[in-house]
Design a protein around this motif. Structure first.
Motif, PDB file in Angstrom:
ATOM      1  N   ASN A  18       0.830  -1.210   0.000  1.00 56.54           N
ATOM      2  CA  ASN A  18       0.000   0.000   0.000  1.00 56.54           C
ATOM      3  C   ASN A  18       0.862   1.257   0.000  1.00 56.54           C
ATOM      4  O   ASN A  18       0.419   2.314  -0.421  1.00 56.54           O
ATOM      5  CB  ASN A  18      -0.920   0.025   1.222  1.00 56.54           C
ATOM      6  CG  ASN A  18      -1.867  -1.151   1.248  1.00 56.54           C
ATOM      7  OD1 ASN A  18      -2.080  -1.814   0.250  1.00 56.54           O
ATOM      8  ND2 ASN A  18      -2.419  -1.434   2.411  1.00 56.54           N
ATOM      9  N   ILE A  19       2.084   1.143   0.529  1.00 51.03           N
ATOM     10  CA  ILE A  19       3.056   2.235   0.543  1.00 51.03           C
ATOM     11  C   ILE A  19       4.251   1.753  -0.266  1.00 51.03           C
ATOM     12  O   ILE A  19       4.811   0.694   0.028  1.00 51.03           O
ATOM     13  CB  ILE A  19       3.477   2.585   1.991  1.00 51.03           C
ATOM     14  CG1 ILE A  19       2.254   3.039   2.801  1.00 51.03           C
ATOM     15  CG2 ILE A  19       4.564   3.660   1.989  1.00 51.03           C
ATOM     16  CD1 ILE A  19       2.505   3.164   4.286  1.00 51.03           C
ATOM     17  N   ILE A  20       4.624   2.505  -1.280  1.00 50.53           N
ATOM     18  CA  ILE A  20       5.734   2.097  -2.149  1.00 50.53           C
ATOM     19  C   ILE A  20       7.015   2.040  -1.331  1.00 50.53           C
ATOM     20  O   ILE A  20       7.396   3.001  -0.675  1.00 50.53           O
ATOM     21  CB  ILE A  20       5.883   3.072  -3.329  1.00 50.53           C
ATOM     22  CG1 ILE A  20       4.619   3.044  -4.178  1.00 50.53           C
ATOM     23  CG2 ILE A  20       7.106   2.720  -4.165  1.00 50.53           C
ATOM     24  CD1 ILE A  20       4.564   4.113  -5.246  1.00 50.53           C
ATOM     25  N   SER A  21       7.676   0.881  -1.377  1.00 54.00           N
ATOM     26  CA  SER A  21       8.880   0.649  -0.590  1.00 54.00           C
ATOM     27  C   SER A  21       9.797  -0.309  -1.327  1.00 54.00           C
ATOM     28  O   SER A  21       9.327  -1.231  -1.993  1.00 54.00           O
ATOM     29  CB  SER A  21       8.534   0.017   0.766  1.00 54.00           C
ATOM     30  OG  SER A  21       7.591   0.778   1.457  1.00 54.00           O
ATOM     31  N   GLY A  22      11.093  -0.113  -1.153  1.00 50.87           N
ATOM     32  CA  GLY A  22      12.068  -1.041  -1.696  1.00 50.87           C
ATOM     33  C   GLY A  22      12.155  -2.290  -0.830  1.00 50.87           C
ATOM     34  O   GLY A  22      11.640  -2.325   0.295  1.00 50.87           O
ATOM     35  N   GLN A  23      12.834  -3.298  -1.340  1.00 56.51           N
ATOM     36  CA  GLN A  23      12.929  -4.575  -0.642  1.00 56.51           C
ATOM     37  C   GLN A  23      13.597  -4.437   0.729  1.00 56.51           C
ATOM     38  O   GLN A  23      13.133  -5.000   1.707  1.00 56.51           O
ATOM     39  CB  GLN A  23      13.688  -5.597  -1.491  1.00 56.51           C
ATOM     40  CG  GLN A  23      13.723  -6.984  -0.870  1.00 56.51           C
ATOM     41  CD  GLN A  23      12.333  -7.567  -0.650  1.00 56.51           C
ATOM     42  OE1 GLN A  23      11.500  -7.572  -1.550  1.00 56.51           O
ATOM     43  NE2 GLN A  23      12.060  -8.049   0.546  1.00 56.51           N
ATOM     44  N   LYS A  24      14.687  -3.669   0.803  1.00 51.81           N
ATOM     45  CA  LYS A  24      15.387  -3.529   2.084  1.00 51.81           C
ATOM     46  C   LYS A  24      14.525  -2.800   3.107  1.00 51.81           C
ATOM     47  O   LYS A  24      14.576  -3.108   4.301  1.00 51.81           O
ATOM     48  CB  LYS A  24      16.720  -2.817   1.885  1.00 51.81           C
ATOM     49  CG  LYS A  24      17.725  -3.678   1.156  1.00 51.81           C
ATOM     50  CD  LYS A  24      19.046  -2.971   0.976  1.00 51.81           C
ATOM     51  CE  LYS A  24      20.012  -3.863   0.211  1.00 51.81           C
ATOM     52  NZ  LYS A  24      21.297  -3.203  -0.011  1.00 51.81           N
ATOM     53  N   HIS A  25      13.730  -1.853   2.643  1.00 53.78           N
ATOM     54  CA  HIS A  25      12.833  -1.146   3.565  1.00 53.78           C
ATOM     55  C   HIS A  25      11.747  -2.104   4.074  1.00 53.78           C
ATOM     56  O   HIS A  25      11.399  -2.072   5.255  1.00 53.78           O
ATOM     57  CB  HIS A  25      12.218   0.077   2.882  1.00 53.78           C
ATOM     58  CG  HIS A  25      11.476   0.963   3.821  1.00 53.78           C
ATOM     59  ND1 HIS A  25      12.108   1.771   4.744  1.00 53.78           N
ATOM     60  CD2 HIS A  25      10.153   1.156   4.016  1.00 53.78           C
ATOM     61  CE1 HIS A  25      11.213   2.431   5.446  1.00 53.78           C
ATOM     62  NE2 HIS A  25      10.018   2.066   5.031  1.00 53.78           N
ATOM     63  N   LYS A  26      11.263  -2.951   3.211  1.00 49.97           N
ATOM     64  CA  LYS A  26      10.276  -3.948   3.637  1.00 49.97           C
ATOM     65  C   LYS A  26      10.878  -4.892   4.675  1.00 49.97           C
ATOM     66  O   LYS A  26      10.216  -5.270   5.635  1.00 49.97           O
ATOM     67  CB  LYS A  26       9.750  -4.736   2.435  1.00 49.97           C
ATOM     68  CG  LYS A  26       8.858  -3.907   1.537  1.00 49.97           C
ATOM     69  CD  LYS A  26       8.381  -4.703   0.347  1.00 49.97           C
ATOM     70  CE  LYS A  26       7.537  -3.827  -0.557  1.00 49.97           C
ATOM     71  NZ  LYS A  26       7.076  -4.536  -1.757  1.00 49.97           N
ATOM     72  N   TRP A  27      12.145  -5.239   4.480  1.00 47.24           N
ATOM     73  CA  TRP A  27      12.821  -6.077   5.473  1.00 47.24           C
ATOM     74  C   TRP A  27      12.904  -5.350   6.813  1.00 47.24           C
ATOM     75  O   TRP A  27      12.722  -5.962   7.863  1.00 47.24           O
ATOM     76  CB  TRP A  27      14.207  -6.466   5.003  1.00 47.24           C
ATOM     77  CG  TRP A  27      14.250  -7.423   3.852  1.00 47.24           C
ATOM     78  CD1 TRP A  27      13.254  -8.284   3.440  1.00 47.24           C
ATOM     79  CD2 TRP A  27      15.344  -7.619   2.966  1.00 47.24           C
ATOM     80  NE1 TRP A  27      13.667  -8.990   2.342  1.00 47.24           N
ATOM     81  CE2 TRP A  27      14.956  -8.612   2.025  1.00 47.24           C
ATOM     82  CE3 TRP A  27      16.611  -7.057   2.855  1.00 47.24           C
ATOM     83  CZ2 TRP A  27      15.792  -9.036   1.009  1.00 47.24           C
ATOM     84  CZ3 TRP A  27      17.439  -7.495   1.830  1.00 47.24           C
ATOM     85  CH2 TRP A  27      17.031  -8.475   0.918  1.00 47.24           C
ATOM     86  N   ALA A  28      13.199  -4.060   6.763  1.00 45.23           N
ATOM     87  CA  ALA A  28      13.255  -3.278   8.006  1.00 45.23           C
ATOM     88  C   ALA A  28      11.883  -3.236   8.675  1.00 45.23           C
ATOM     89  O   ALA A  28      11.778  -3.309   9.904  1.00 45.23           O
ATOM     90  CB  ALA A  28      13.756  -1.866   7.719  1.00 45.23           C
ATOM     91  N   CYS A  29      10.835  -3.152   7.872  1.00 46.22           N
ATOM     92  CA  CYS A  29       9.468  -3.167   8.413  1.00 46.22           C
ATOM     93  C   CYS A  29       9.160  -4.507   9.075  1.00 46.22           C
ATOM     94  O   CYS A  29       8.578  -4.549  10.163  1.00 46.22           O
ATOM     95  CB  CYS A  29       8.453  -2.878   7.309  1.00 46.22           C
ATOM     96  SG  CYS A  29       8.486  -1.179   6.703  1.00 46.22           S
ATOM     97  N   LYS A  30       9.564  -5.590   8.424  1.00 46.44           N
ATOM     98  CA  LYS A  30       9.341  -6.925   8.995  1.00 46.44           C
ATOM     99  C   LYS A  30      10.111  -7.096  10.299  1.00 46.44           C
ATOM    100  O   LYS A  30       9.594  -7.677  11.256  1.00 46.44           O
ATOM    101  CB  LYS A  30       9.741  -8.006   7.989  1.00 46.44           C
ATOM    102  CG  LYS A  30       8.780  -8.109   6.825  1.00 46.44           C
ATOM    103  CD  LYS A  30       9.217  -9.144   5.805  1.00 46.44           C
ATOM    104  CE  LYS A  30       8.254  -9.182   4.636  1.00 46.44           C
ATOM    105  NZ  LYS A  30       8.650 -10.161   3.612  1.00 46.44           N
ATOM    106  N   ARG A  31      11.346  -6.593  10.334  1.00 45.59           N
ATOM    107  CA  ARG A  31      12.139  -6.679  11.564  1.00 45.59           C
ATOM    108  C   ARG A  31      11.452  -5.914  12.691  1.00 45.59           C
ATOM    109  O   ARG A  31      11.359  -6.394  13.820  1.00 45.59           O
ATOM    110  CB  ARG A  31      13.547  -6.124  11.347  1.00 45.59           C
ATOM    111  CG  ARG A  31      14.426  -6.287  12.596  1.00 45.59           C
ATOM    112  CD  ARG A  31      15.626  -5.378  12.646  1.00 45.59           C
ATOM    113  NE  ARG A  31      15.196  -4.003  12.692  1.00 45.59           N
ATOM    114  CZ  ARG A  31      15.807  -3.019  12.038  1.00 45.59           C
ATOM    115  NH1 ARG A  31      16.848  -3.238  11.293  1.00 45.59           N
ATOM    116  NH2 ARG A  31      15.353  -1.783  12.127  1.00 45.59           N
TER     117      ARG A  31
END
Length: 174
Positions: A18-31
């Motif tokens: 829903n919010i445009i994010s790169g893969q590494k940012h998504k990993w940070a979100c998951k963490r």
């Protein structure tokens, strides 16, 4: 809504797309989400300090925009900025209460207030963090050329114009 609740909502939005994010940012979100889930576990070495997270947000609201149509107005952090800054200042080590994260890396497109965010953080470190640690702090900026190194310094100075914090700083140029 608390900072923690806002960050959880933001992280889910990034992961879902829903919010445009790169893969590494998504990993940070998951963490982040995993860390919030683990926070209650006895062996998790960190805790979330909502007050410390809120302090950095409040700090920026006492600084002023220096350019554009918002010049002179208080800085209200966007959610992505809170995601970066509040993790740095909100997560603490259980053993001693010190920050969990000492470093961060931000890579965002032009005109996303990176310099403003770094300048506000430098002022916070110089004032709040140094005071907590009983230190006298100074900020030095560096760059490949003199004009480049002055960009962050000038942003610090400009953000203090009209700010209730201005009288707390002694600004010198060398």
């Amino acid at each position: 809504m608390t900072i923690k609740e806002e960050l959880i909502r933001y992280a889910h939005g990034c992961i879902r797309g829903n919010i445009i994010s790169g893969q590494k940012h998504k990993w940070a979100c998951k963490r982040l989400l995993k860390d919030f889930d683990r926070e209650e576990e006895a062996d998790f070495p960190y805790y979330w300090d909502e007050e410390r997270a809120q302090n950095i947000v409040d700090w920026f609201s006492m600084l002023r925009h220096s350019k554009g149509i918002l010049a002179g107005q208080p800085i209200i952090l966007t959610t992505w900025q809170k995601f970066v800054l509040c993790q740095i200042y909100g997560w603490r080590r259980c053993e001693d209460g010190k920050r969990r994260f000492k470093k961060s890396f931000d890579e965002v497109a032009r005109k996303n207030a990176k310099t403003q965010m770094e300048a506000g953080t430098a002022l916070y470190e110089c004032s709040v963090t140094a005071t907590e640690n009983g230190e006298l702090a100074e900020i030095y900026t560096a760059g490949t050329k003199r004009d480049q190194s002055k960009i962050l310094f000038n942003e610090c100075v400009n953000m203090l114009k009209g700010s209730p914090l201005r009288s707390k700083f002694k600004i010198t140029r060398e």
